[in-house]
Write a protein that holds these residues in place. Structure first.
Motif, PDB file in Angstrom:
ATOM      1  N   VAL A 163      38.562  13.833  46.932  1.00 43.70           N
ATOM      2  CA  VAL A 163      39.213  12.637  46.792  1.00 43.70           C
ATOM      3  C   VAL A 163      39.467  12.013  48.160  1.00 43.70           C
ATOM      4  O   VAL A 163      39.765  12.385  48.917  1.00 43.70           O
ATOM      5  N   ASP A 164      40.355  10.374  47.914  1.00 47.46           N
ATOM      6  CA  ASP A 164      40.519  10.219  49.198  1.00 47.46           C
ATOM      7  C   ASP A 164      41.924  10.636  49.518  1.00 47.46           C
ATOM      8  O   ASP A 164      41.837  11.480  50.690  1.00 47.46           O
ATOM      9  N   GLU A 165      42.510  11.800  48.541  1.00 49.71           N
ATOM     10  CA  GLU A 165      44.122  12.071  49.449  1.00 49.71           C
ATOM     11  C   GLU A 165      43.681  13.220  49.970  1.00 49.71           C
ATOM     12  O   GLU A 165      44.109  14.461  50.423  1.00 49.71           O
ATOM     13  N   GLY A 166      41.816  14.004  49.331  1.00 47.94           N
ATOM     14  CA  GLY A 166      41.947  15.623  50.264  1.00 47.94           C
ATOM     15  C   GLY A 166      41.124  16.186  48.988  1.00 47.94           C
ATOM     16  O   GLY A 166      40.821  15.960  48.179  1.00 47.94           O
ATOM     17  N   PRO A 167      41.153  17.666  49.172  1.00 50.45           N
ATOM     18  CA  PRO A 167      40.733  18.635  48.128  1.00 50.45           C
ATOM     19  C   PRO A 167      41.417  18.118  47.049  1.00 50.45           C
ATOM     20  O   PRO A 167      42.057  18.410  47.102  1.00 50.45           O
ATOM     21  N   ALA A 168      40.157  18.310  45.891  1.00 48.53           N
ATOM     22  CA  ALA A 168      41.661  18.278  44.216  1.00 48.53           C
ATOM     23  C   ALA A 168      40.255  19.103  42.950  1.00 48.53           C
ATOM     24  O   ALA A 168      38.925  19.848  44.224  1.00 48.53           O
ATOM     25  N   TYR A 169      40.444  18.633  41.990  1.00 49.92           N
ATOM     26  CA  TYR A 169      40.096  20.121  41.216  1.00 49.92           C
ATOM     27  C   TYR A 169      39.447  19.625  40.046  1.00 49.92           C
ATOM     28  O   TYR A 169      40.508  18.587  39.489  1.00 49.92           O
ATOM     29  N   VAL A 170      38.460  20.151  39.212  1.00 47.18           N
ATOM     30  CA  VAL A 170      37.955  19.863  38.164  1.00 47.18           C
ATOM     31  C   VAL A 170      37.447  20.480  37.210  1.00 47.18           C
ATOM     32  O   VAL A 170      37.339  21.732  38.016  1.00 47.18           O
ATOM     33  N   VAL A 171      37.636  20.712  35.545  1.00 46.81           N
ATOM     34  CA  VAL A 171      36.555  21.627  35.520  1.00 46.81           C
ATOM     35  C   VAL A 171      35.628  22.528  35.392  1.00 46.81           C
ATOM     36  O   VAL A 171      34.562  21.449  35.801  1.00 46.81           O
ATOM     37  N   GLU A 172      34.793  23.476  35.106  1.00 45.04           N
ATOM     38  CA  GLU A 172      33.887  23.630  35.294  1.00 45.04           C
ATOM     39  C   GLU A 172      32.886  23.129  34.817  1.00 45.04           C
ATOM     40  O   GLU A 172      33.462  22.751  33.323  1.00 45.04           O
ATOM     41  N   GLY A 173      31.700  22.447  35.607  1.00 47.13           N
ATOM     42  CA  GLY A 173      30.921  21.906  34.754  1.00 47.13           C
ATOM     43  C   GLY A 173      31.222  20.208  34.581  1.00 47.13           C
ATOM     44  O   GLY A 173      30.821  19.119  33.994  1.00 47.13           O
ATOM     45  N   ASP A 174      32.223  19.832  35.533  1.00 46.33           N
ATOM     46  CA  ASP A 174      32.825  18.199  35.088  1.00 46.33           C
ATOM     47  C   ASP A 174      32.908  17.738  36.734  1.00 46.33           C
ATOM     48  O   ASP A 174      33.130  16.497  36.683  1.00 46.33           O
TER      49      ASP A 174
END
Length: 399
Positions: free
Chosen positions: A268-279
């Motif tokens: 994302v614009d702020e840097g690394p980010a996370y989503v749940v698996e499959g999303d």
């Protein structure tokens, strides 16, 4: 956690689309019950009792029954419960989450709170831990007999709750604490008691206590993984800073939970980010444009630590208090564009602060939402517990 090498970039537009749908704000995403709202959002801020109702009403297809249905869920069916959770804050959770919240966030805070109480009592020459344990057991027994009770009512059954001790003697913030106020707070954090029905209407800040619903003792790491999975499902993508802030955990706990749920790293614009698996795939936004009026401390406005993608920094002085609590906000298509307040006569008034891309269609939609809110709030005068500059001005500068 899965990294995969070339992380997919999720831009502001898609993040706002996800917010519109998963936070149940777009018209087509609204739901039918308080349980559906809390179940999707994981937690509704409960430090200000009115926030729970206003947050629910903003997301219901038909908000006319907001008060009755939320009271049913909280005090009759007990499908929702107000209890301490993340960051030592009171939230309303689905009852099924009480064990997860207690194990994932409550245990550490509870141990610290009990130790602090005993330390303060010892410094003041108050009775010791054995005495406090006796008072605690008698208080819980009295509460079980009564079903629900105020601190004053409990002190009729256990007079030692009225004992007082001096806190921070000699300091500028010296004060006198009662055993009842401090002990009930500790028991709340420990998951032994919860907030019950208020003494007055749904906006009342005075409330009764009730014995907490029974729940199993869960493994801490497993509970943390499940809580983070549920939150990331509705709020992903989120940065590590967002996750650490929302949970109140150590960064090591956040990283362990991300690994446990096999979270996928994106950008994302702020840097690394996370989503749940499959999303990690693209998410299309709502077909129709949308507006919303959300209360102070709403879980969407307070959902992330890094908020520039939905709330311009220039708006913060008007919409936040000095402690970082957000006031009532006006939304248009996934971003905060202004704030609102309620005048003494009940009128809902609002002001746009960010007018970029906000035209007559937006103004008309916001006006509809204001009337929608006024329609179910009725004659009730709602004053946020944590007041911000714009809300005070719009409400007429009342104290």
């Amino acid at each position: 956690m899965a990294t995969g090498g070339g992380e997919r970039y999720i831009g502001v537009g898609e993040r706002r689309a996800r917010l519109a749908l998963r936070q149940q704000l777009a018209g087509a995403a609204r739901v039918g019950s308080p349980e559906e709202v809390a179940g999707a959002l994981v937690a509704l801020h409960g430090s200000d009792p009115a926030t729970v109702y206003l947050a629910v009403g903003a997301r219901l297809v038909d908000p006319s029954g907001t008060v009755a249905e939320t009271e049913r869920a909280l005090y009759e069916d007990r499908s929702l419960v107000r209890m301490h959770g993340m960051r030592h804050t009171v939230f309303a959770f689905p009852t099924e989450l009480t064990a997860i919240v207690h194990a994932s966030t409550g245990l550490t805070v509870a141990a610290r709170e009990r130790a602090s109480l005993l330390k303060d009592m010892a410094k003041a020459g108050a009775p010791d831990a054995t005495w406090l344990k006796e008072v605690e057991e008698a208080t819980l027994a009295a509460l079980a007999r009564r079903g629900e009770a105020t601190a004053t009512e409990l002190a009729q059954d256990e007079p030692r709750l009225r004992e007082q001790f001096v806190y921070a003697a000699g300091k500028s913030y010296e004060g006198v604490h009662s055993v009842s106020s401090r002990l009930l707070r500790v028991l709340g954090v420990e998951g032994k008691v919860v907030r019950g029905r208020p003494l007055g209407s749904w906006i009342s800040t005075q409330f009764r206590w009730a014995v907490a619903p029974p729940h199993p003792e869960l493994d801490v790491a497993e509970a943390q993984a499940e809580l983070l999975r549920r939150w990331l499902t509705v709020c992903g993508p989120a940065t590590e800073a967002d996750l650490k802030w929302w949970t109140g955990w150590k960064v090591t706990d956040v990283r362990r939970a991300l690994t446990a749920i096999r979270a996928v790293r994106v950008s994302v614009d702020e840097g690394p980010a996370y989503v749940v698996e499959g999303d990690a795939g693209p998410v299309a936004g709502p077909v129709e444009p949308w507006a919303a009026l959300l209360p102070g401390l709403d879980p969407t406005a307070m959902g992330w630590q890094q908020r520039d993608w939905y709330l311009a920094p220039s708006l913060r002085p008007a919409l936040f208090d000095r402690s970082g609590n957000v006031g009532p906000t006006v939304w248009w298509n996934g971003r905060v564009v202004g704030g609102w307040g309620q005048r003494p006569d009940g009128e809902i008034v609002w002001r746009l602060l960010d007018t970029e891309g906000v035209g007559s269609e937006a103004e008309a939609a916001v006006a509809v939402e204001a009337e929608r809110l006024r329609g179910w709030v009725g004659a009730t005068r709602v004053t946020p517990r944590f007041r911000v500059p714009l809300e005070k001005e719009l409400a007429g500068g009342t104290g």
